[in-house]
Every structure is written in C-alpha cells, then in structure tokens.
Design a protein around this motif. Structure first.
Motif, mmCIF file in Angstrom:
data_model
loop_
_atom_site.group_PDB
_atom_site.id
_atom_site.type_symbol
_atom_site.label_atom_id
_atom_site.label_comp_id
_atom_site.label_asym_id
_atom_site.label_seq_id
_atom_site.Cartn_x
_atom_site.Cartn_y
_atom_site.Cartn_z
ATOM 1 N N PHE A 119 6.829 -8.485 -4.781
ATOM 2 C CA PHE A 119 6.262 -8.608 -3.455
ATOM 3 C C PHE A 119 7.101 -8.020 -2.128
ATOM 4 C CE2 PHE A 119 5.579 -12.060 -6.387
ATOM 5 C CZ PHE A 119 4.249 -12.290 -6.310
ATOM 6 N N ARG A 120 6.436 -7.112 -1.692
ATOM 7 C CA ARG A 120 7.119 -6.566 -0.421
ATOM 8 C C ARG A 120 6.236 -6.610 0.978
ATOM 9 N NH1 ARG A 120 9.902 -1.265 -3.645
ATOM 10 N NH2 ARG A 120 10.741 -2.407 -5.120
ATOM 11 N N ARG A 121 6.862 -6.927 1.964
ATOM 12 C CA ARG A 121 5.856 -6.890 3.149
ATOM 13 C C ARG A 121 5.889 -5.435 3.682
ATOM 14 N NH1 ARG A 121 7.889 -10.595 5.903
ATOM 15 N NH2 ARG A 121 6.480 -12.412 5.715
ATOM 16 N N GLU A 122 5.174 -4.677 3.146
ATOM 17 C CA GLU A 122 5.010 -3.029 3.673
ATOM 18 C C GLU A 122 3.762 -3.000 4.382
ATOM 19 O OE1 GLU A 122 7.082 -0.098 1.167
ATOM 20 O OE2 GLU A 122 6.610 -1.240 -0.547
ATOM 21 N N ARG A 123 3.598 -1.710 4.892
ATOM 22 C CA ARG A 123 2.158 -1.507 5.413
ATOM 23 C C ARG A 123 1.253 -1.220 4.280
ATOM 24 N NH1 ARG A 123 -0.843 2.636 7.612
ATOM 25 N NH2 ARG A 123 0.589 4.218 7.065
ATOM 26 N N GLY A 127 -2.129 2.873 -3.158
ATOM 27 C CA GLY A 127 -0.907 3.053 -3.714
ATOM 28 C C GLY A 127 0.283 2.065 -3.390
ATOM 29 N N ARG A 128 -0.046 1.501 -2.193
ATOM 30 C CA ARG A 128 0.959 0.639 -1.620
ATOM 31 C C ARG A 128 0.488 -0.860 -1.196
ATOM 32 N NH1 ARG A 128 5.780 2.013 -0.530
ATOM 33 N NH2 ARG A 128 5.539 4.127 -0.202
ATOM 34 N N TYR A 129 1.047 -1.665 -1.898
ATOM 35 C CA TYR A 129 0.364 -3.017 -1.773
ATOM 36 C C TYR A 129 1.522 -4.031 -1.320
ATOM 37 C CZ TYR A 129 -2.887 -0.556 -3.997
ATOM 38 O OH TYR A 129 -4.114 0.443 -4.557
HETATM 39 MG MG MG Z 1 9.485 1.511 -0.974
#
Ligand code: MG
Ligand code: ATP
Length: 439
Positions: A119-123, A127-129
């Motif tokens: 779990f990561r709070r990314e935009r 391919g990015r969740y």
């Molecule tokens: Mg990264």
C-alpha cells in the motif's frame, strides 16, 4: 436513494477472467521459486510504523509521503497508542521476521519468497495503484552462510530472467549498477555535492533540494532539461572501493557465464535507502512511464538497521499488476486472448409449468454435475426452466459442449452431447460421459 459506494481511489476489484491470468503468473512464480529452493513467507499486512522508518529510510518518498499510517487505540490507560502502518513494501517485514524468529541461528542461508498486497499513497495512473501486488524474494543469512557472495546476486538475477521467460514476457531489459558500501556512497555524495554547486541553479526545484539533502537522488530526476547536466556529473563507479569493485565484477562475470543479458546503468540508484552494492531493475518498453517490472538489490546493513544481527542479503520485488498489464498487451498483440472455456454445460430440460418435475430434473442436474466435477471436469450447471434456445446461448458463451438432460435422458441414462466447435451431436451413456468430455 443513498450514494453508491465504490472501490477507493487507487484500489480496484480483480474479476474473472483476468484473475485467471493473475493465478497463472503466481503459479509460475511458485514453481520457479520451488526449483531454486525458496520457501514461502507470509508476514502481516500492517506493522509498527517504526519498522518502515528504520527499514526503508525516513528520508525516502515512501516513508515521508506515501504511507497509510494510523494510531491504534490503546487498550488500557497505561498503554501508549501504537503507530501502525499498512506495509508499503515487504522486505522490511521479512527481515523483521528473520530477526524475530532467529532464522540466522541455523547458520543456513534463508531463501524466502512472498506474494501479496502492498500500500502506497501515490497518484493513481496506469501501472500505479494505491493497493498493488508484489511478488518478491529475499536471500539472507549470517556471513558464514555465504550470503555476501556475489554468486547470490547473480543467481537471483538469473532466476528472474528465467521467471520472466517462463511467464512469456518478451523484450525485458535488465539494468544493473553498484551503489557501493555506505562509505562509498558517502564519498560519492560528497563528490556529487561538490559537482552540483556550479550547476544546480539551472536545475529543477526538486534537484536543488536534493543537492543539499540527498545528492544521490538527483540521478533519479526525470525532468528533460536536467538530463544533459546530470550526464556531466561524476559516476558512482569511480567512488567504489576495491571490495565493491571486485564484488560488482564478480556478479558481471557470473551473468556472462550464465548468458543472462544486461545493460549497465550508472544512474540506477533505486528509491530505498537500504541498498548496498548491487542494484538492479528489469524494465519493459510496453509499460510507458511506469516501465519498471521489478526492482531490487543488496542490503547488507538492513538487519542491523532494525536491531538485528549482521545478516547480508539480496532481494527484489516485482509488480504483479505490471506483469499482468504486460502480458495482456502481448496477448492482445497475438490475438490469442480467447477464453479457454470449461469442459461442459449441463442443461436440465424441465417443464416450467410443473414445479415438481422441474425440481426433480434440476436435482438430477446437480447430481450429474457433482459426478463430473468430482471426476475433475470443469462444469457449468444450467437451469431447468430455460428454453432450449436460451440454454444453448448460455452454453455457447462458456463451454465447449452442452449436455442435455431431459426426462428421456434421465430415464434411459443416455445423454445428448453437442460439440460447439464441430456441431456434431452424440448420444453418450452416463457412465462414459466423464471420459467423453475429457477428450
Ligand atoms: Mg515508487
Ligand atoms: P517506481 O519507480 O515505478 O515508483 P519503485 O522504485 O517505487 O518503482 P519498488 O519500491 O522497488 O518500486 O517496488 C518494486 C516494484 O513494485 C516496481 O518495480 C513496480 O513494478 C512495483 N510497484 C511499485 N509501486 C507500485 C504502485 N504504486 N503500483 C503498482 N506497482 C508498483
């Protein structure tokens, strides 16, 4: 009407048939890991926040801005509330477990793999969740187990090349570098800081900040205007001591001997603080901006960072979501994405107006389905109130063959089977049905 609830931004539901692809990837990974003598580890999805601060690095993007952290309510007045975090990666958890269970005391090299959500709070973007899945592995042990040997690095890289090949991923690139020991990196950071003084005003705001705090990160900059400047900066290989140079040379020699192709990328420094010496990434052109299939490296000081004994190690984490995207794109290219389908569709044929007979024929359908499923066949069971046409349409969508079970078939024990690909209709005795559907 109340508001419709949706999956939270950055998370998603995985539905069939896509989940078949996920399972296939996981099964291939498990099979490769078993051949290389890795065992599975499953660590908790949340951990004490301190583990990641110390194990991943407080200065990293992950820890400084991407973690889901909350304060757990204290159970007693005397208890302090504990800060907990959804794991943003799995290496810190694995090394914590290695320490907690004293896995090093056996003196054996520990080879552990995991598959699970992170779990990561990314935009969120392609391919990015915010909830994503990783398949990863760690090779770790006391120095006496050979955990520091460059052979381990090369073997992990060779295993990854094998895994990607077995998954059918074509066109991957292995990029490899050495970031040296922490002393090497201190020397290199000093050299970078020096070299950045006359040029940093011309660089982006992020780089200006990095130039002070963590000059190494300047190498990660993606701003096009900064690239020519970055190319003029000193290279880390020139700051490596003899031991680090020898280690890297040995990894390269072993990769050459095994015939694993690679590209040296002197700017590959990776986002986690714990890496030492070998760092690597496998990239794929089909992924666009999120082009990293996996990343990894050696982390000889990590165990000590989180309060454990000296335990050199090397590991990687691959993005399962990105493997799926890559394979889906490849399969769309090859137009081979046709669903495999199931072995048979049982169509009980009853009289919708006679509830008793309908119930009897549906019950007979369930009994037949049970028999066939227990024989290992993949079977869908239809509904006796359907008209024949509706049963055929439903069957044609998912199965190779339809098995008609009407009152006559039930009485005689001879079933009517139609093959959709050949349009041939056959009478099959019930005792031979499983064998017939298998072929
Ligand atoms: Mg990264
Ligand atoms: P990136 O540069 O793409 O952000 P990273 O350096 O943060 O990657 P790692 O922390 O090393 O990545 O994680 C290993 C792999 O996990 C990545 O190569 C990628 O395939 C996958 N991954 C990382 N973050 C995400 C995410 N938010 N969504 C999907 N996959 C991810």
């Amino acid at each position: 009407m109340s508001q419709t609830l949706k999956a939270v931004r950055g998370t998603r539901d995985l539905l069939p048939p896509e989940t078949e692809l996920w399972n296939r990837i996981e099964a291939t990974a498990r099979s490769v890991f078993a051949r290389y003598h890795f065992g599975e580890i499953r660590t908790p999805i949340f951990e004490d926040t301190g583990l990641f601060a110390r194990g991943v690095g407080a200065e990293t993007d992950i820890v400084s801005k991407e973690m889901y952290t909350w304060e757990d309510r204290a159970r007693a007045q005397s208890e302090k509330p504990q800060s907990l975090t959804l794991r943003p990666e799995n290496t810190a958890g694995v090394v914590r477990a290695y320490i907690e269970h004293k896995l090093g005391e056996s003196g054996q090299l520990q080879k552990l793999y995991y598959i699970g959500p992170q779990f990561r709070r990314e935009r969120p973007q392609k391919g990015r969740y915010r909830q994503f899945f990783q398949i990863g592995a760690e090779v770790i042990g006391p120095q006496s187990s050979g955990s520091e040997s460059p052979l381990r690095d090369a073997e992990v890289l060779e295993m990854l090349a094998t895994l990607l090949d077995e998954l059918g991923i074509t066109g991957w690139t292995l990029q490899i570098n050495s970031v040296g020991s922490s002393a090497d990196r201190e020397r290199y950071n000093a050299a970078l800081r020096e070299a950045l003084i006359p040029v940093k005003e011309k660089m982006c705001a992020d780089c200006q900040r990095r130039a002070e705090l963590n000059p190494l990160r300047v190498l990660d900059c993606k701003v096009p205007e900064d690239q020519p400047i970055i190319e003029t900066l000193p290279k880390i290989v020139d700051s490596l001591d003899q031991e680090s140079k020898d280690h890297f040379a040995a990894v390269i020699t072993a990769l050459d001997a095994a015939g694993v192709p690679y590209t040296r990328n002197h700017r590959l420094v990776r986002g986690l603080d714990y890496y030492t010496r070998t760092t690597f990434e496998f990239t794929h052109g089909g992924l666009g901006a999120q082009n990293a299939l996996l990343g990894g490296g050696r982390y000889d000081g990590l165990s000590e960072n989180i309060g454990g004994p000296k335990a050199p190690g090397i590991g990687f984490a691959m993005g399962l979501d990105r493997l799926v995207l890559t394979l889906q794109a490849q399969e769309a290219d090859q137009k081979s994405a046709s669903p495999q389908g199931i072995d048979g569709y049982i169509a009980p044929m009853g009289n919708a107006k006679d509830a008793e007979k309908l119930a009897a024929i549906n019950a007979a359908g369930l009994a037949l389905a049970r028999e066939l499923r227990r024989a290992g066949l993949r079977i869908e069971l239809g509904e006796g109130s359907f008209r024949l046409k509706k049963s055929f349409e439903a069957a044609d969508k998912c199965a190779r063959r339809i098995v008609i079970l009407g009152e006559d078939e039930l009485a005689s024990g001879i079933l009517t089977v139609k093959d959709f690909s050949t349009s041939v209709q056959t009478k099959v005795p019930r005792a031979e049905l499983a064998e017939f559907l298998r072929n």
